[in-house]
Design an enzyme around this catalytic site. Sequence first.
Site, PDB file in Angstrom:
ATOM      1  N   ARG A 206       0.842  -1.197   0.000  1.00 41.72           N
ATOM      2  CA  ARG A 206       0.000   0.000   0.000  1.00 41.72           C
ATOM      3  C   ARG A 206       0.878   1.248   0.000  1.00 41.72           C
ATOM      4  O   ARG A 206       1.776   1.402   0.842  1.00 41.72           O
ATOM      5  CB  ARG A 206      -0.897   0.002   1.236  1.00 41.72           C
ATOM      6  CG  ARG A 206      -1.701   1.297   1.458  1.00 41.72           C
ATOM      7  CD  ARG A 206      -2.891   1.371   0.536  1.00 41.72           C
ATOM      8  NE  ARG A 206      -3.584   2.639   0.631  1.00 41.72           N
ATOM      9  CZ  ARG A 206      -4.617   2.894   1.447  1.00 41.72           C
ATOM     10  NH1 ARG A 206      -5.060   1.932   2.245  1.00 41.72           N
ATOM     11  NH2 ARG A 206      -5.215   4.062   1.448  1.00 41.72           N
ATOM     12  N   ARG A 216      -5.500   1.326  -4.680  1.00 41.15           N
ATOM     13  CA  ARG A 216      -4.667   0.781  -3.611  1.00 41.15           C
ATOM     14  C   ARG A 216      -4.654  -0.739  -3.676  1.00 41.15           C
ATOM     15  O   ARG A 216      -5.643  -1.371  -4.084  1.00 41.15           O
ATOM     16  CB  ARG A 216      -5.124   1.261  -2.237  1.00 41.15           C
ATOM     17  CG  ARG A 216      -6.410   0.714  -1.669  1.00 41.15           C
ATOM     18  CD  ARG A 216      -7.672   1.332  -2.253  1.00 41.15           C
ATOM     19  NE  ARG A 216      -7.672   2.769  -2.332  1.00 41.15           N
ATOM     20  CZ  ARG A 216      -8.081   3.547  -1.348  1.00 41.15           C
ATOM     21  NH1 ARG A 216      -8.533   3.017  -0.224  1.00 41.15           N
ATOM     22  NH2 ARG A 216      -8.091   4.857  -1.502  1.00 41.15           N
ATOM     23  N   ASP A 219      -6.856  -1.968   1.415  1.00 38.75           N
ATOM     24  CA  ASP A 219      -7.299  -0.978   2.392  1.00 38.75           C
ATOM     25  C   ASP A 219      -7.994  -1.751   3.512  1.00 38.75           C
ATOM     26  O   ASP A 219      -8.945  -2.503   3.246  1.00 38.75           O
ATOM     27  CB  ASP A 219      -8.259   0.011   1.733  1.00 38.75           C
ATOM     28  CG  ASP A 219      -8.597   1.186   2.636  1.00 38.75           C
ATOM     29  OD1 ASP A 219      -7.844   1.440   3.587  1.00 38.75           O
ATOM     30  OD2 ASP A 219      -9.620   1.838   2.386  1.00 38.75           O
ATOM     31  N   ASP A 221      -9.782  -1.270   7.267  1.00 36.00           N
ATOM     32  CA  ASP A 221     -10.307  -0.288   8.213  1.00 36.00           C
ATOM     33  C   ASP A 221     -11.110  -0.972   9.308  1.00 36.00           C
ATOM     34  O   ASP A 221     -11.929  -1.864   9.028  1.00 36.00           O
ATOM     35  CB  ASP A 221     -11.209   0.724   7.497  1.00 36.00           C
ATOM     36  CG  ASP A 221     -10.437   1.622   6.556  1.00 36.00           C
ATOM     37  OD1 ASP A 221      -9.401   2.170   6.969  1.00 36.00           O
ATOM     38  OD2 ASP A 221     -10.854   1.767   5.392  1.00 36.00           O
TER      39      ASP A 221
END
Length: 259
Positions: A206, A216, A219, A221
């Site tokens: 990344r 990307r 990711d 989260d």
Amino acid sequence: MSATSNTKLSTIKVENLRLRAFIGFMDWETEKLQDLVISFSFKYDTCAASDSDDIQYAVDYKAITKEIIELVENKSYFLLETLAEKIYTHIQSSAVGLEDISVKIEKPNALRFADTVMVKIDGKDRYNTAIIALGSNINAEQNFSDALKLLQDCGFIMQRTEFLKTKPLKFKSQPEFLNGAILLRTKKSLSELKMHLKQIEALLGRVRTENKNAPRTIDLDVTTYNGFVLDDDIQTFPFLQEFVRQLQSSIPLENRDLA
């Protein structure tokens, strides 16, 4: 809570809170108030509070203590274990990102020849529940596979959603995204979990640029953690709301208040 080098963990302790409750299952224990000594502690990131000297960024331990008094004083419980669990759960739900929560309840003179009987809950022994959202539009299927393997180092993957292809919304001049989410049971604190996710992103290549919505490799989260919604994107992306709904519905009812 930001998973950066600016994190400043501090410990809050309240010791020897002396209260009285009906505690026990013997007839006389259910009819006579008994002394209890309660202590608790937790850590949280005090960076914003200490740097600003502003109470709005601090955890209100006075309010937490007052609410614990309401849970205990003149109330009836058969077991110290039950009361300790209620206090622990209350502290955990009081603010996002509380770490290393510890609760200790002592019942003085409960046994002959012993000063006290004690029940203690140490948050380091407990699992936290997190929903992790995954997204990629560079070699997405391979990066998802690699990310899932690395995420197993964070804890136990209890459930996962289907992986969906979605069109980019905020920055449209890029390939479609592959999106999904997992339900994770982990002993990592929120700050530790966020840092570990950043490490996985780095391992998978990344690269962060000024364009936060650029393509990307992966990711990752933290969308929810112990019942707290942390990801603002949940209001923007309907598929993310659906992921959370699906994963929360898979959690046993007795654990759903902490998911």
